[in-house]
Design a protein around this motif. Structure first.
Motif, PDB file in Angstrom:
ATOM      1  N   ARG A 123     -10.697  -0.364 -17.896  1.00 54.18           N
ATOM      2  CA  ARG A 123     -11.279   0.792 -18.585  1.00 54.18           C
ATOM      3  C   ARG A 123     -10.728   2.071 -17.983  1.00 54.18           C
ATOM      4  NH1 ARG A 123     -17.517   0.686 -19.595  1.00 54.18           N
ATOM      5  NH2 ARG A 123     -16.706   2.351 -20.891  1.00 54.18           N
ATOM      6  N   MET A 124      -9.745   2.602 -18.618  1.00 59.40           N
ATOM      7  CA  MET A 124      -9.111   3.793 -18.085  1.00 59.40           C
ATOM      8  C   MET A 124     -10.034   4.997 -18.203  1.00 59.40           C
ATOM      9  SD  MET A 124      -5.957   6.106 -19.319  1.00 59.40           S
ATOM     10  CE  MET A 124      -5.073   4.823 -20.115  1.00 59.40           C
ATOM     11  N   GLU A 125     -10.068   5.795 -17.138  1.00 51.60           N
ATOM     12  CA  GLU A 125     -10.795   7.063 -17.199  1.00 51.60           C
ATOM     13  C   GLU A 125      -9.722   8.136 -17.131  1.00 51.60           C
ATOM     14  OE1 GLU A 125     -13.292   6.379 -13.887  1.00 51.60           O
ATOM     15  OE2 GLU A 125     -14.744   5.220 -15.055  1.00 51.60           O
ATOM     16  N   HIS A 176      -6.034  12.865  -6.975  1.00 52.17           N
ATOM     17  CA  HIS A 176      -5.043  12.741  -5.910  1.00 52.17           C
ATOM     18  C   HIS A 176      -3.667  12.912  -6.506  1.00 52.17           C
ATOM     19  CE1 HIS A 176      -7.616  11.433  -2.606  1.00 52.17           C
ATOM     20  NE2 HIS A 176      -6.547  11.585  -1.858  1.00 52.17           N
ATOM     21  N   GLN A 192      -9.657  11.254 -14.925  1.00 52.74           N
ATOM     22  CA  GLN A 192      -9.508  11.091 -13.481  1.00 52.74           C
ATOM     23  C   GLN A 192      -8.072  10.712 -13.131  1.00 52.74           C
ATOM     24  OE1 GLN A 192     -11.993  12.016 -11.706  1.00 52.74           O
ATOM     25  NE2 GLN A 192     -13.288  12.223 -13.505  1.00 52.74           N
ATOM     26  N   SER A 193      -7.285  10.475 -14.142  1.00 53.48           N
ATOM     27  CA  SER A 193      -5.936  10.002 -13.888  1.00 53.48           C
ATOM     28  C   SER A 193      -4.962  11.159 -13.730  1.00 53.48           C
ATOM     29  CB  SER A 193      -5.482   9.118 -15.053  1.00 53.48           C
ATOM     30  OG  SER A 193      -6.378   8.047 -15.232  1.00 53.48           O
ATOM     31  N   THR A 194      -3.940  10.909 -12.984  1.00 49.47           N
ATOM     32  CA  THR A 194      -2.888  11.901 -12.837  1.00 49.47           C
ATOM     33  C   THR A 194      -1.593  11.305 -13.361  1.00 49.47           C
ATOM     34  OG1 THR A 194      -3.945  12.703 -10.826  1.00 49.47           O
ATOM     35  CG2 THR A 194      -1.696  13.417 -11.248  1.00 49.47           C
ATOM     36  N   LEU A 195      -1.032  11.952 -14.335  1.00 50.61           N
ATOM     37  CA  LEU A 195       0.232  11.464 -14.882  1.00 50.61           C
ATOM     38  C   LEU A 195       1.378  12.042 -14.077  1.00 50.61           C
ATOM     39  CD1 LEU A 195      -0.584  11.933 -18.663  1.00 50.61           C
ATOM     40  CD2 LEU A 195      -0.943   9.920 -17.208  1.00 50.61           C
ATOM     41  N   ALA A 241      -1.330  16.419 -15.165  1.00 53.41           N
ATOM     42  CA  ALA A 241       0.053  15.968 -15.107  1.00 53.41           C
ATOM     43  C   ALA A 241       0.721  16.643 -13.915  1.00 53.41           C
ATOM     44  CB  ALA A 241       0.773  16.332 -16.398  1.00 53.41           C
ATOM     45  N   LEU A 278      -4.523  10.381 -24.303  1.00 54.39           N
ATOM     46  CA  LEU A 278      -4.422   8.982 -23.902  1.00 54.39           C
ATOM     47  C   LEU A 278      -5.441   8.080 -24.590  1.00 54.39           C
ATOM     48  CD1 LEU A 278      -3.745   9.254 -20.073  1.00 54.39           C
ATOM     49  CD2 LEU A 278      -2.128   8.993 -21.943  1.00 54.39           C
TER      50      LEU A 278
END
Lengths: 167, 167
Positions: free
Chosen positions: B148-150, B96, B153-156, B118, B134
């Motif tokens: 627990r960061m994935e 997202h 799936q993350s958006t910077l 990003a 990361l």
DNA sequence: ATGAGTGCAAAGTGTTTGCAACTAT
DNA sequence: ATAGTTGCAAACACTTTGCACTCAT
């Protein structure tokens, strides 16, 4: 109708009794609003109050609900408009969590309250992460790719501590 | 006019002739689909093809447009349903981006193509960041907060190299 | 007093769903 | 053959907008 004529002025003295130190964030938000030449209206107070009352990250819809509960006369659209204004003025920060709803929270005025957002894909909760957790990574990323990460605007995806343990 | 009476069936045997060596990601996606006992249909091929044809990150709506251009018979709803299936099977990843639209892309099958996302708040572009950028932060965050960061799936959020230079 | 801000209802986006028809297996 | 998929259209959730009225300043 409905009364509750004064939002939180003199009238609700007893409701206020243990709020001598009303969130500095709330005070700051109202001050900032004025400073920008914006009018301080009841709907706006209500939105800021809803945001200041919790340290949670509220979805726009949740804010609408809270505000409507406190001030039935305030309309959804007004809440959205108010949030827009607050975001534009930098008083409120919003992050888009995966799942469609964006969450809002007051920017910490005294500074030091800053934090990163972590969204749990299992329970949906948004938790806070130390603001400096990504500093090293940010430096490295900028060095390697030129991308200037703004960690406080980023939402990390993953699984929160509680959910991780359950599995 | 226009016709195209048979939406999809025996008719496009020759339309298929030059599609022997498509993207390995595309092949992998189709194989994975089969492996999960899912049927391989033309709409699904079309969605995967649209995703495989570009290395960009496509919004659902953009995929709908691409698929509709190639196969007018395929309906929006089907594209959404297909994306859901692909995401659920881990064939496609979606993030997202702040701004409302979620972007999709094929998970890199040979592995090694993995990357982080990003999002530039100025130009809106989604760029790629090395997958391990990361790792250290993730370890530290899990250690300190249990989250627990994935990272994939993350958006910077931040400002991309190009936009950063312009300022 | 006067225009920024509001309530209202209606229109937009973007996405999901119930159902009959159809096709991949 | 038959259950999984699809097309369709309508419903859905979330957010924005035009307008007349009201209230903070």
């Amino acid at each position: 109708m409905a009364s509750v004529p004064s939002p939180y002025g003199a009238a609700d003295s007893h409701a206020d009794r243990h709020r001598e130190a009303p969130d500095s964030a709330q005070v700051g938000a109202l001050a900032a609003l004025r400073a920008h030449g914006e009018r301080v209206t009841e709907p706006r107070r209500a939105v800021i109050e809803a945001l200041a009352r919790t340290h949670e990250h509220l979805s726009a819809d949740r804010i609408v609900t809270l505000v409507e509960a406190a001030r039935p006369a305030v309309h959804r659209a007004t809440v959205y408009r108010t949030l827009d204004v607050l975001v534009e003025l930098g008083i409120v920060s919003h992050v888009h969590a995966p799942g469609g709803a964006s969450v809002y929270h007051l920017v910490a005025f005294p500074a030091g309250q800053a934090h990163l957002h972590a969204h749990c894909r299992l329970c949906g909760a948004v938790s806070d992460i130390p603001v400096d957790a990504l500093d090293a990574a940010a430096a490295r990323i900028e060095d390697e790719t030129g991308f200037r990460m703004e960690a406080q605007q980023s939402t990390l995806a993953g699984v929160c501590a509680a959910c991780a343990e359950k599995r």
